[in-house]
Design an enzyme around this catalytic site. Structure first.
Site, PDB file in Angstrom:
ATOM      1  N   GLU A 108     -11.925  -0.959  -9.726  1.00  0.00           N
ATOM      2  CA  GLU A 108     -11.025   0.222  -9.561  1.00  0.00           C
ATOM      3  C   GLU A 108     -11.815   1.537  -9.751  1.00  0.00           C
ATOM      4  OE1 GLU A 108     -10.107  -0.558 -13.709  1.00  0.00           O
ATOM      5  OE2 GLU A 108     -10.138  -1.728 -12.030  1.00  0.00           O
ATOM      6  N   LYS A 132      -7.096  -9.948 -11.446  1.00  0.00           N
ATOM      7  CA  LYS A 132      -6.393  -9.112 -12.453  1.00  0.00           C
ATOM      8  C   LYS A 132      -7.259  -9.203 -13.810  1.00  0.00           C
ATOM      9  CE  LYS A 132      -3.347  -6.669 -12.032  1.00  0.00           C
ATOM     10  NZ  LYS A 132      -3.612  -5.587 -11.574  1.00  0.00           N
ATOM     11  N   HIS A 157      -8.258  -1.857 -15.268  1.00  0.00           N
ATOM     12  CA  HIS A 157      -7.198  -0.427 -15.723  1.00  0.00           C
ATOM     13  C   HIS A 157      -7.292  -0.258 -17.399  1.00  0.00           C
ATOM     14  CE1 HIS A 157      -5.789  -0.548 -11.547  1.00  0.00           C
ATOM     15  NE2 HIS A 157      -5.764  -1.793 -11.490  1.00  0.00           N
ATOM     16  N   ASP A 193      -0.155   0.450 -12.551  1.00  0.00           N
ATOM     17  CA  ASP A 193      -1.553  -0.130 -13.268  1.00  0.00           C
ATOM     18  C   ASP A 193      -2.323   0.780 -14.057  1.00  0.00           C
ATOM     19  OD1 ASP A 193      -1.467  -2.935 -12.411  1.00  0.00           O
ATOM     20  OD2 ASP A 193      -2.213  -2.469 -10.553  1.00  0.00           O
ATOM     21  N   ARG A 231      -3.072 -14.533  -6.322  1.00  0.00           N
ATOM     22  CA  ARG A 231      -4.193 -14.256  -5.569  1.00  0.00           C
ATOM     23  C   ARG A 231      -5.468 -15.018  -6.219  1.00  0.00           C
ATOM     24  NH1 ARG A 231      -4.197  -7.807  -5.848  1.00  0.00           N
ATOM     25  NH2 ARG A 231      -3.115  -8.294  -7.755  1.00  0.00           N
ATOM     26  N   TYR A 280     -10.483  -6.189 -11.437  1.00  0.00           N
ATOM     27  CA  TYR A 280      -9.727  -4.940 -11.776  1.00  0.00           C
ATOM     28  C   TYR A 280      -9.284  -4.913 -13.346  1.00  0.00           C
ATOM     29  CZ  TYR A 280      -8.538  -4.338  -6.965  1.00  0.00           C
ATOM     30  OH  TYR A 280      -8.546  -4.141  -5.494  1.00  0.00           O
TER      31      TYR A 280
END
Length: 367
Positions: A119, A76, A97, A271, A16, A95
């Site tokens: 998130e 990511k 996490h 995740d 991505r 993101y």
């Protein structure tokens, strides 16, 4: 004008990219400078020339992208080779996490950057608008992968998820009735599986009962009820989320003994630490492992396998927030939009999100 950088993702098999050319064109239209690392979009089917046509500048290296940018838009979380590229006061929108990754948390505290996590952006009605599109992809993909690894040649028990006339279909149990769970149940039902979805919210179960196909059965989530379903469950999908916090372990190692060898566990919550005790993150290059005869699939970036779909879906969701951050600066944008403010996790060395502070015993600071 804000200088916005879009680096190439370097996590294992992560194809991505943080923004499509269409999204870049909108940022440029608002007067911002967008710098895209060379070949960043290729894995998603977007060539450098597509970004140039949208008004971006192509930059040869990640180092230069980070060095020149006020805001970094990624997919990511940064991994170790990227830690040193992120600098004090730089806004990183991706993101993260954090609650499942202490080294990352410590590295971002040390960097002094402003870490705004996709998130945990949360609207007043408790929706997670930047998690929803990837959750929809991951839920669907999770069932597809579960069906694939149910094959005997892949370590499974040798069942076809749909069955055939005269042969019963596989049984799929989905834990968690949120976006991932609903998408997983819908996909499993569409593939013909005998599907069960468990949640602790009765209003949500009523809603799912009305909206999902007739071969989906709702189940109130208790350990007793889950244990009763495990002996004949073929694919178990874990999709439990507490926004920004570590996922609870709903399946212990001892509970695996209730399942038949060759059953498949798909942990979509990996995740955030995973919702099975025996889960640990895997990659697309090496996606499964076996514990006590049970196949575990715990890839931490499932949507990375379908990057064209995922990148477009992600940009559709993030673009309005990226525009607000670029147009107003992060402080004003977060003042104006409570949903965006909830995305702030670490700000210039301070942990400002409770789930992250709780996960690692760190001091929670006010923003």
């Amino acid at each position: 004008m804000m200088k916005i950088g879009i680096p190439k993702e370097i996590k294992n098999n992560e194809n991505r990219v943080g923004m499509t050319p269409a999204g870049v064109a909108e940022l440029v239209k608002h007067g911002h400078k967008v710098m895209v690392e060379h070949t960043a979009g290729e894995g998603s089917g977007f060539a450098d020339k597509d970004y140039v046509a949208a008004g971006a500048e192509i930059i040869p290296t990640a180092e230069e992208v980070y060095a020149q940018s006020d805001m970094i838009i990624k997919v990511k979380e940064p991994i170790e080779p990227e830690y040193g590229l992120i600098r004090k006061g730089q806004l990183v929108f991706t993101y993260f996490h954090f609650a499942s990754d202490r080294p990352l948390t410590e590295a971002m505290i040390k960097s002094g950057a402003v870490c705004l996590a996709y998130e945990t952006v949360q609207t007043a009605d408790r929706r997670l608008p930047l998690l929803i599109p990837m959750s929809e992809v991951a839920g669907r993909m999770g069932v597809m992968e579960g069906a694939y690894y149910l094959q005997k040649t892949k370590g499974g028990k040798g069942k076809l998820i749909s069955g055939v006339p005269g042969v019963k279909p596989a049984k799929v149990l989905v834990l968690g009735g949120g976006t991932v769970g609903e998408a997983a149940a819908r996909m499993a039902a569409g593939m013909g599986a005998d599907t069960y979805i468990a949640d602790i919210s009765l209003p949500r179960l009523r809603q799912l009962e009305m909206e999902l196909p007739a071969n989906v059965h709702t189940l109130y989530s208790t350990e007793h009820n889950i244990r009763q379903e495990l002996p004949d469950t073929d694919i178990l999908v874990g999709s439990v989320l507490i926004p920004g916090a570590k996922a609870p372990h709903l399946i212990t190692r001892e509970m695996l003994k209730l399942m038949e060898p060759g059953s498949v566990l798909v942990d979509v919550a990996i995740d955030q630490g995973g919702c099975f005790e025996t889960s640990h993150p895997t990659t697309h290059a090496n996606p499964t492992y076996v514990v006590d005869g049970i196949v575990h699939y715990a890839v931490a970036n499932i949507p990375g396998a379908v990057p064209h779909t995922s990148t477009i879906a992600l940009t559709n969701a993030t673009l309005r927030y990226a525009l607000a951050l670029a147009d107003k600066g992060w402080q004003q944008a977060c003042k104006d939009d409570e949903a965006l403010r909830l995305g702030l996790n670490i700000v210039e060395g301070k942990v400002v999100f409770k789930g992250v502070a709780d996960a690692w015993g760190l001091k929670l600071e006010e923003i």
